[in-house]
Design an enzyme around this catalytic site. Structure first.
Site, PDB file in Angstrom:
ATOM      1  CG  ASN A   1      40.983  38.643  37.544  1.00 54.07           C
ATOM      2  OD1 ASN A   1      41.401  39.748  37.230  1.00 54.07           O
ATOM      3  ND2 ASN A   1      40.432  38.403  38.737  1.00 54.07           N
TER       4      ASN A   1
ATOM      5  CG  ASP B   1      37.875  45.370  42.190  1.00 56.28           C
ATOM      6  OD1 ASP B   1      37.343  44.527  41.432  1.00 56.28           O
ATOM      7  OD2 ASP B   1      38.079  45.163  43.399  1.00 56.28           O
TER       8      ASP B   1
HETATM    9  C1  FPP Z   1      37.267  44.100  37.889  1.00 54.59           C
HETATM   10  O1  FPP Z   1      35.888  44.030  38.207  1.00 54.59           O
HETATM   11  C2  FPP Z   1      37.519  44.034  36.478  1.00 54.59           C
HETATM   12  C3  FPP Z   1      38.129  43.012  35.809  1.00 54.59           C
HETATM   13  C4  FPP Z   1      38.615  41.778  36.442  1.00 54.59           C
HETATM   14  C5  FPP Z   1      38.327  43.095  34.375  1.00 54.59           C
HETATM   15  C6  FPP Z   1      38.861  44.413  33.890  1.00 54.59           C
HETATM   16  C7  FPP Z   1      38.377  44.625  32.549  1.00 54.59           C
HETATM   17  C8  FPP Z   1      37.894  45.789  32.074  1.00 54.59           C
HETATM   18  C9  FPP Z   1      37.860  47.046  32.817  1.00 54.59           C
HETATM   19  C10 FPP Z   1      37.300  45.817  30.723  1.00 54.59           C
HETATM   20  C11 FPP Z   1      38.174  45.739  29.566  1.00 54.59           C
HETATM   21  C12 FPP Z   1      39.579  46.116  29.737  1.00 54.59           C
HETATM   22  C13 FPP Z   1      40.389  46.444  28.719  1.00 54.59           C
HETATM   23  C14 FPP Z   1      41.828  46.717  28.925  1.00 54.59           C
HETATM   24  C15 FPP Z   1      39.842  46.570  27.370  1.00 54.59           C
HETATM   25  P1  FPP Z   1      35.346  42.655  38.776  1.00 54.59           P
HETATM   26  O2  FPP Z   1      35.020  41.778  37.605  1.00 54.59           O
HETATM   27  O3  FPP Z   1      36.358  42.102  39.735  1.00 54.59           O
HETATM   28  O4  FPP Z   1      34.026  43.082  39.478  1.00 54.59           O
HETATM   29  P2  FPP Z   1      33.687  42.921  41.040  1.00 54.59           P
HETATM   30  O5  FPP Z   1      34.873  43.446  41.792  1.00 54.59           O
HETATM   31  O6  FPP Z   1      32.477  43.777  41.220  1.00 54.59           O
HETATM   32  O7  FPP Z   1      33.432  41.485  41.279  1.00 54.59           O
HETATM   33 MG    MG Z   2      36.823  42.517  41.731  1.00 57.26          MG
END
Ligand code: FPP
Ligand code: MG
Length: 267
Positions: free
Chosen positions: A94, A46
């Protein structure tokens, strides 16, 4: 760029910082190797967007850094000998993010599965790769990339790498209930025979141990529908760093903390 000048106090403190960090990592790794290693590590990655905004980047760049971090993480897990790794890449919730962001994430997932299918480490260490979640709702190109990675690694069993995409823990349990209910309706299953083991056998993770440790980054302290059933007895570790900013030292600290808790409470 010029080499750092070791005569200035700034460079000295920089060099000292690096040496100190490396020494701490070495000491932690030594301790970790002498103690029980989590068999299954599950990670809620996250903080990609907060990392991006704190570093003046676009959201998409934050997710790219998040993907790069997984590449590093694989090395760290192999180094300490973690056999099963499951990462939460996308929850069903998401999917309601802005379409451009979801599209960017799908591009990253597609690329990541195509890369992993030919990753030298996957073949050297015999890592079986799988995606868990409702893959039917993913774009066809992502499904195809997942199939490539799964097919290329289907005979491996030394290590497991699972990517949860369009995954929801409650949905997973609901689906298991549906399957069992159909068996009851067909007269093939006595409701009294249903037990926790049978439910576990109807989850995506039926052939995996439950996670010993669930790590979440970004300071949020919630499970957020990730491996709900499977994490009933897991240790939980919350780190304040944003996912793309996680360092090897942070990772080693998490593993070491897990070990000291195990010792203390004797689970
Ligand atoms: C959480 O940060 C991350 C995600 C919802 C997406 C996860 C994806 C990756 C780590 C990249 C690619 C993954 C793979 C398996 C290739 P957030 O978007 O919720 O950020 P925030 O919590 O700061 O809002
Ligand atoms: Mg998040």
């Amino acid at each position: 760029m010029a080499a750092p000048d070791p005569t200035t106090s700034k460079s000295l403190s920089g060099l000292f910082g690096v040496a100190l960090r490396e020494a701490t990592e070495r000491r932690l790794l030594e301790l970790i190797r002498k103690n029980p290693i989590p068999r299954h590590l599950a990670i809620i990655m996250d903080g990609n967007r907060r990392f991006a905004s704190a570093h003046g980047m676009l959201t998409a760049e934050g997710h790219v850094r998040g993907k790069d971090k997984i590449e590093e993480l694989l090395d760290w897990c192999l180094e300490v000998g973690i056999r099963v790794l499951t990462v939460f890449a996308l929850s069903t919730e998401n999917l309601s993010r802005p379409p451009e962001e979801v599209d960017d994430l799908m591009d990253l997932f597609e690329k990541s599965f195509r890369d992993i299918a030919v990753d030298e480490r996957v073949h050297r260490y015999r890592i079986r790769v799988r995606s868990i979640g409702d893959r039917e709702i993913l774009p066809r190109r992502v499904q195809a990339a997942i199939e490539v990675a799964e097919r290329a690694t289907k005979d491996y069993d030394a290590y497991r790498y699972n990517v949860a995409i369009a995954y929801g823990g409650r949905d997973e349990i609901v689906e298991a209930i549906r399957v069992l209910a159909r068996e009851v309706r067909a007269g093939r299953l006595d409701p009294e025979a249903i037990d926790a083991k049978m439910v576990s056998e109807h989850l995506y993770t039926s052939d995996l141990p439950d996670p010993d440790l669930v790590l979440r980054t970004s300071g949020e302290e919630r499970i957020s529908n990730f491996l709900l059933w499977q994490s009933a007895y897991s240790e939980l570790y919350f780190s304040d760093v944003m996912w793309p900013g996680l360092t090897r030292l942070d990772f080693l600290r998490a593993i070491r903390t897990f070990q000291t808790r195990q010792r203390r409470y004797g689970h």
